[in-house]
Motif scaffolding. Structure first.
Motif, PDB file in Angstrom:
ATOM      1  N   ASP A  54       0.831  -1.207   0.000  1.00  0.00           N
ATOM      2  CA  ASP A  54       0.000   0.000   0.000  1.00  0.00           C
ATOM      3  C   ASP A  54       0.865   1.256   0.000  1.00  0.00           C
ATOM      4  OD1 ASP A  54      -2.296  -1.555   0.070  1.00  0.00           O
ATOM      5  OD2 ASP A  54      -2.627  -1.281   2.237  1.00  0.00           O
ATOM      6  N   GLU A  55       1.893   1.272   0.823  1.00  0.00           N
ATOM      7  CA  GLU A  55       2.788   2.436   0.881  1.00  0.00           C
ATOM      8  C   GLU A  55       3.540   2.612  -0.438  1.00  0.00           C
ATOM      9  OE1 GLU A  55       2.794   4.769   3.130  1.00  0.00           O
ATOM     10  OE2 GLU A  55       1.296   3.653   4.268  1.00  0.00           O
ATOM     11  N   LEU A  56       3.957   1.519  -1.046  1.00  0.00           N
ATOM     12  CA  LEU A  56       4.654   1.616  -2.329  1.00  0.00           C
ATOM     13  C   LEU A  56       3.731   2.152  -3.414  1.00  0.00           C
ATOM     14  CD1 LEU A  56       6.734  -1.673  -2.220  1.00  0.00           C
ATOM     15  CD2 LEU A  56       7.610   0.673  -2.061  1.00  0.00           C
ATOM     16  N   ARG A  57       2.470   1.744  -3.368  1.00  0.00           N
ATOM     17  CA  ARG A  57       1.509   2.253  -4.356  1.00  0.00           C
ATOM     18  C   ARG A  57       1.280   3.759  -4.185  1.00  0.00           C
ATOM     19  NH1 ARG A  57      -0.197  -3.008  -4.076  1.00  0.00           N
ATOM     20  NH2 ARG A  57      -1.740  -3.013  -2.441  1.00  0.00           N
ATOM     21  N   LEU A  58       1.361   4.240  -2.958  1.00  0.00           N
ATOM     22  CA  LEU A  58       1.206   5.677  -2.701  1.00  0.00           C
ATOM     23  C   LEU A  58       2.410   6.468  -3.207  1.00  0.00           C
ATOM     24  CD1 LEU A  58      -0.304   5.663   0.892  1.00  0.00           C
ATOM     25  CD2 LEU A  58      -1.452   6.348  -1.218  1.00  0.00           C
ATOM     26  N   GLY A  59       3.552   5.805  -3.272  1.00  0.00           N
ATOM     27  CA  GLY A  59       4.765   6.471  -3.753  1.00  0.00           C
ATOM     28  C   GLY A  59       5.136   7.647  -2.873  1.00  0.00           C
ATOM     29  N   ASN A  60       5.455   8.765  -3.510  1.00  0.00           N
ATOM     30  CA  ASN A  60       5.887   9.951  -2.769  1.00  0.00           C
ATOM     31  C   ASN A  60       4.780  10.599  -1.966  1.00  0.00           C
ATOM     32  OD1 ASN A  60       8.531   9.730  -3.583  1.00  0.00           O
ATOM     33  ND2 ASN A  60       8.246  11.013  -5.389  1.00  0.00           N
ATOM     34  N   SER A  61       3.528  10.230  -2.223  1.00  0.00           N
ATOM     35  CA  SER A  61       2.433  10.816  -1.448  1.00  0.00           C
ATOM     36  C   SER A  61       2.230  10.088  -0.117  1.00  0.00           C
ATOM     37  CB  SER A  61       1.136  10.812  -2.260  1.00  0.00           C
ATOM     38  OG  SER A  61       0.746   9.493  -2.553  1.00  0.00           O
ATOM     39  N   SER A  62       3.016   9.028   0.114  1.00  0.00           N
ATOM     40  CA  SER A  62       2.941   8.299   1.374  1.00  0.00           C
ATOM     41  C   SER A  62       3.345   9.212   2.533  1.00  0.00           C
ATOM     42  CB  SER A  62       3.885   7.087   1.306  1.00  0.00           C
ATOM     43  OG  SER A  62       3.931   6.427   2.539  1.00  0.00           O
ATOM     44  N   ALA A  63       2.763   8.976   3.682  1.00  0.00           N
ATOM     45  CA  ALA A  63       3.087   9.767   4.872  1.00  0.00           C
ATOM     46  C   ALA A  63       4.571   9.658   5.195  1.00  0.00           C
ATOM     47  CB  ALA A  63       2.249   9.289   6.058  1.00  0.00           C
ATOM     48  N   HIS A  64       5.105  10.706   5.794  1.00  0.00           N
ATOM     49  CA  HIS A  64       6.519  10.754   6.156  1.00  0.00           C
ATOM     50  C   HIS A  64       6.907   9.524   6.977  1.00  0.00           C
ATOM     51  CE1 HIS A  64      10.366  12.534   6.970  1.00  0.00           C
ATOM     52  NE2 HIS A  64      10.176  12.385   8.265  1.00  0.00           N
ATOM     53  N   ASN A  65       7.904   8.802   6.526  1.00  0.00           N
ATOM     54  CA  ASN A  65       8.443   7.608   7.197  1.00  0.00           C
ATOM     55  C   ASN A  65       7.481   6.427   7.264  1.00  0.00           C
ATOM     56  OD1 ASN A  65      11.008   8.681   7.662  1.00  0.00           O
ATOM     57  ND2 ASN A  65      10.374   9.586   9.608  1.00  0.00           N
ATOM     58  N   ALA A  66       6.338   6.491   6.602  1.00  0.00           N
ATOM     59  CA  ALA A  66       5.377   5.390   6.662  1.00  0.00           C
ATOM     60  C   ALA A  66       5.963   4.117   6.050  1.00  0.00           C
ATOM     61  CB  ALA A  66       4.072   5.768   5.968  1.00  0.00           C
ATOM     62  N   LEU A  67       6.625   4.241   4.912  1.00  0.00           N
ATOM     63  CA  LEU A  67       7.229   3.063   4.286  1.00  0.00           C
ATOM     64  C   LEU A  67       8.317   2.490   5.184  1.00  0.00           C
ATOM     65  CD1 LEU A  67       7.521   1.061   1.971  1.00  0.00           C
ATOM     66  CD2 LEU A  67       9.046   2.707   0.841  1.00  0.00           C
ATOM     67  N   GLN A  68       9.160   3.348   5.719  1.00  0.00           N
ATOM     68  CA  GLN A  68      10.220   2.873   6.612  1.00  0.00           C
ATOM     69  C   GLN A  68       9.628   2.162   7.818  1.00  0.00           C
ATOM     70  OE1 GLN A  68      13.779   5.212   7.022  1.00  0.00           O
ATOM     71  NE2 GLN A  68      13.641   5.061   9.237  1.00  0.00           N
ATOM     72  N   SER A  69       8.531   2.695   8.349  1.00  0.00           N
ATOM     73  CA  SER A  69       7.870   2.067   9.487  1.00  0.00           C
ATOM     74  C   SER A  69       7.354   0.674   9.118  1.00  0.00           C
ATOM     75  CB  SER A  69       6.717   2.947   9.962  1.00  0.00           C
ATOM     76  OG  SER A  69       6.000   2.305  10.989  1.00  0.00           O
ATOM     77  N   GLU A  70       6.731   0.562   7.946  1.00  0.00           N
ATOM     78  CA  GLU A  70       6.209  -0.744   7.512  1.00  0.00           C
ATOM     79  C   GLU A  70       7.341  -1.728   7.230  1.00  0.00           C
ATOM     80  OE1 GLU A  70       3.254  -1.415   8.048  1.00  0.00           O
ATOM     81  OE2 GLU A  70       2.437   0.593   8.215  1.00  0.00           O
ATOM     82  N   LEU A  71       8.424  -1.248   6.626  1.00  0.00           N
ATOM     83  CA  LEU A  71       9.585  -2.125   6.403  1.00  0.00           C
ATOM     84  C   LEU A  71      10.160  -2.586   7.743  1.00  0.00           C
ATOM     85  CD1 LEU A  71      11.302  -0.203   3.477  1.00  0.00           C
ATOM     86  CD2 LEU A  71      10.180  -2.444   3.340  1.00  0.00           C
ATOM     87  N   GLY A  72      10.159  -1.694   8.719  1.00  0.00           N
ATOM     88  CA  GLY A  72      10.606  -2.068  10.065  1.00  0.00           C
ATOM     89  C   GLY A  72       9.712  -3.132  10.678  1.00  0.00           C
TER      90      GLY A  72
END
Length: 149
Positions: free
Chosen positions: A86-104
C-alpha cells in the motif's frame, strides 16, 4: 605422501583460505553499508525480539508473544507485506516515514519468526543460520555478481 596428494590438499586449503577471506571482505562490506548505527539498531531489534520471546513466567517475556506460533507470525507478516505494498503504491504521497515504518514491521516479523522457530525447536533455526543460507542461496543464483568468490 604422494606429491600429487599433497598438491591437492594444498589446493583445498588455499580454497578454504580464499573463502574465509571473501567472507571477511563481505562482512566488512556489510558493516560499511550498515554503518555502526545500523548494526547497533539491528542488535537492538534482536534484543527486543529476544526479550519478547523470553519465558513470560520466569524471564519477563510477553504473554501474547508466548502464545504465538510460527504460523501466527506468518499471518502477521502477510498483513505487513500488504501494508508495504500500500505504501509503495502511494509512492511519494505516502506519509513521512510510513514506508520505513512498515519495512521495520516486516523486519521485526522476520526476526520474530526466526526466534519463535528457535524457541519452538523448529528446523534448527537461528538468525546466523538463516542469514548464512540466504546469502549462500543468492550467491548460487547470481554467480555473475560474485564471480570472484
Amino acid at each position: 605422501q604422494d606429491p600429487l596428494d599433497r598438491v591437492q590438499e594444498l589446493e583445498k586449503e588455499l580454497k578454504r583460505v580464499r573463502q574465509k577471506l571473501n567472507e571477511t571482505a563481505s562482512l566488512n562490506h556489510a558493516k560499511q553499508a550498515l554503518g555502526d548505527d545500523g548494526i547497533e539498531q539491528l542488535a537492538e531489534l534482536w534484543s527486543v525480539v529476544s526479550s519478547l520471546t523470553a519465558n513470560p513466567m520466569s524471564e519477563g517475556g510477553c504473554p501474547w508473544t508466548a502464545e504465538q506460533g510460527a504460523l501466527d507470525i506468518i499471518q502477521h507478516a502477510h498483513s505487513e507485506i500488504e501494508e508495504i505494498a500500500d505504501e509503495l503504491r502511494l509512492g511519494n504521497s505516502s506519509a513521512h516515514n510510513a514506508l520505513q515504518s512498515e519495512l521495520g514491521d516486516m523486519l521485526f516479523n522476520t526476526l520474530l519468526l526466526i526466534r519463535v522457530c528457535q524457541r519452538d525447536g523448529l528446523g534448527n533455526s537461528t538468525l546466523a543460520g538463516a542469514a548464512a543460507f540466504a546469502a549462500a542461496k543468492i550467491r548460487r543464483r547470481a554467480p555473475f555478481v560474485f564471480d570472484n568468490d
